[in-house]
Design a protein around this motif. Sequence first.
Motif: not given
Length: 251
Positions: A64-68
Amino acid sequence: MEIMDYKSFYEQAGARNGWDFGNVRVESEGEAWNYAREVASRCGATDALLDIGTGGGELLLGLSGAARALVGIDRAASMVETAKRNAARAGAGNVRFLRMDSDRLRFPDGSFDIVCCRHAPFRASEIARVLMPGGVFMTQQVGEGDKRNLAQAFGRGQHDGASPGAMLRGNLAALRAAGFSELQSSLYDATEYYATPQDLIFLLKHAPIIPDFGEQEEDFAILRRFAAEYGTERGIRTNSERSLIIARKPI
């Protein structure tokens, strides 16, 4: 496994726990890559990512923190409900889950920068359609030689009759036909050690490795013999065969 039997199994697994095997005690050696890290390394902060066959959302929530924006789809209603509960607990506001079949993706053309698919079927033409030009598709699949000693012990397995490497070759051919370029593929055959027979039982009840496992009392007798034969100081030995494809849509 017949397709209807598989769908029934999949729904039951989704209602129980999705694809969460976090409590299974297993050690692996010889893995050539980590799938989650491979996907994360190709994500940008402004990217939109689609995960096909998301199960209980275990992989996607970890990204979840790797992409918008991240979307996970699954054909099983029970899997999607489990994924939504997991997302609510995680407080992941940029992740959503939808019930959808991979053969017909209900998204506009060019909706995603990254599409990934782990241990689930996909249609190459639909992947190509929903990816933006220059977008990346990644898939990890279970190889025909996975858990070969278990399949031999039980006299049945999820890849009965399949030729070694057939799925990888077929997927590469389908992606080329759909217009993908810069195709990379890899295969590993790692060794796994399961701590106890109970850990193997959990795996076999929640993954379609041995069709209809546990429906006959003889299955547990076979498993006891298997544990005795393949037991080591590190655990009960079997193998994990995986293939990886990374493909880019031309600009």
